[in-house]
Write a protein that holds these residues in place. Structure first.
Motif, mmCIF file in Angstrom:
data_model
loop_
_atom_site.group_PDB
_atom_site.id
_atom_site.type_symbol
_atom_site.label_atom_id
_atom_site.label_comp_id
_atom_site.label_asym_id
_atom_site.label_seq_id
_atom_site.Cartn_x
_atom_site.Cartn_y
_atom_site.Cartn_z
ATOM 1 N N ILE A 1 -5.844 -4.368 -2.237
ATOM 2 C CA ILE A 1 -4.430 -4.113 -2.411
ATOM 3 C C ILE A 1 -3.964 -4.707 -3.739
ATOM 4 O O ILE A 1 -3.231 -4.076 -4.495
ATOM 5 N N ALA A 4 -5.061 -2.460 -6.616
ATOM 6 C CA ALA A 4 -4.217 -1.273 -6.804
ATOM 7 C C ALA A 4 -2.876 -1.659 -7.430
ATOM 8 O O ALA A 4 -2.362 -0.948 -8.297
ATOM 9 N N GLN A 5 -2.318 -2.779 -6.997
ATOM 10 C CA GLN A 5 -1.065 -3.244 -7.594
ATOM 11 C C GLN A 5 -1.260 -3.463 -9.089
ATOM 12 O O GLN A 5 -0.415 -3.054 -9.892
ATOM 13 N N ILE A 47 2.532 0.179 -1.672
ATOM 14 C CA ILE A 47 1.459 -0.814 -1.666
ATOM 15 C C ILE A 47 2.030 -2.223 -1.561
ATOM 16 O O ILE A 47 1.485 -3.079 -0.859
ATOM 17 N N HIS A 51 1.264 -4.959 1.341
ATOM 18 C CA HIS A 51 0.875 -6.321 0.972
ATOM 19 C C HIS A 51 1.805 -7.352 1.614
ATOM 20 O O HIS A 51 1.346 -8.338 2.198
ATOM 21 N N LEU A 110 -5.085 3.602 -1.796
ATOM 22 C CA LEU A 110 -5.649 2.729 -2.829
ATOM 23 C C LEU A 110 -6.534 3.526 -3.790
ATOM 24 O O LEU A 110 -6.528 3.281 -5.000
ATOM 25 N N LYS A 111 -7.261 4.495 -3.273
ATOM 26 C CA LYS A 111 -8.069 5.362 -4.139
ATOM 27 C C LYS A 111 -7.176 6.197 -5.054
ATOM 28 O O LYS A 111 -7.523 6.450 -6.205
ATOM 29 N N ALA A 113 -4.511 5.268 -6.394
ATOM 30 C CA ALA A 113 -4.086 4.433 -7.524
ATOM 31 C C ALA A 113 -5.035 4.627 -8.703
ATOM 32 O O ALA A 113 -4.596 4.753 -9.855
#
Length: 168
Positions: A1, A4-5, A47, A51, A110-111, A113
């Motif tokens: 996570i 991705a952020q 995201i 989180h 996430l992918k 991102a």
């Protein structure tokens, strides 16, 4: 996570977009970067929400574990409290079998991102090549537009499914 952020947060607007005249008619390339940036901001928000949910849950579980440990007098009680903590954390962090669908949607997001980052870089590369006069066809630009729409559509599908599952 966090990965991705970081990816989404570090994307900066390309120079061609920063230097455009305010309120000027938008070209297709401007619209593509605008669509990607709106998708990026929505993804960051989603995201960040995931989180924050995980961190609040972890904080509450940690507080409860510390409280239970301070009242524990036997090693068997300590082991039982720890096991309860781990089990509850697995459920809360979408790591158990019941959360397989939720976990899959989060992984897909996430992918995406990474896909947004790659497409963002493609737009920047296209703009540089176009400015240098090395692109003769508009097919590549149309493909960038279609790709950005597909990314947005995929993200919205993930977001809607996740929203239904988690009551976000």
């Amino acid at each position: 996570i966090k990965w991705a952020q970081r990816i989404l947060f570090c994307l900066t607007f390309p120079e061609f977009f920063k230097q455009r005249t305010p309120y000027a008619k938008m070209r297709l390339l401007d619209l593509v970067i605008k669509r990607l940036s709106l998708t990026r901001f929505s993804m960051l928000q989603a995201i960040n929400t995931i989180h924050n949910r995980l961190m609040v849950t972890l904080q509450g579980l940690s507080h409860q574990l510390n409280s239970n440990i301070s009242r524990t007098r036997k090693i068997t009680e300590l082991v039982a409290h720890h096991n309860a903590f781990v089990d509850h954390f697995h459920r809360s962090a979408f790591l158990d079998d019941k959360s397989k669908r939720t976990r899959g949607i989060i992984i897909e997001m996430l992918k995406l991102a990474k896909v947004v980052k790659d497409e963002w870089n493609n737009v920047e590369t296209f703009a540089m090549l176009d400015a240098a006069g090395k692109i003769d066809d508009s097919i590549s630009l149309i493909n960038l537009n279609v790709n950005s729409m597909e990314i947005e559509k995929a993200f919205k599908a993930c977001e809607n499914q996740l929203s239904d599952l988690l009551d976000l």
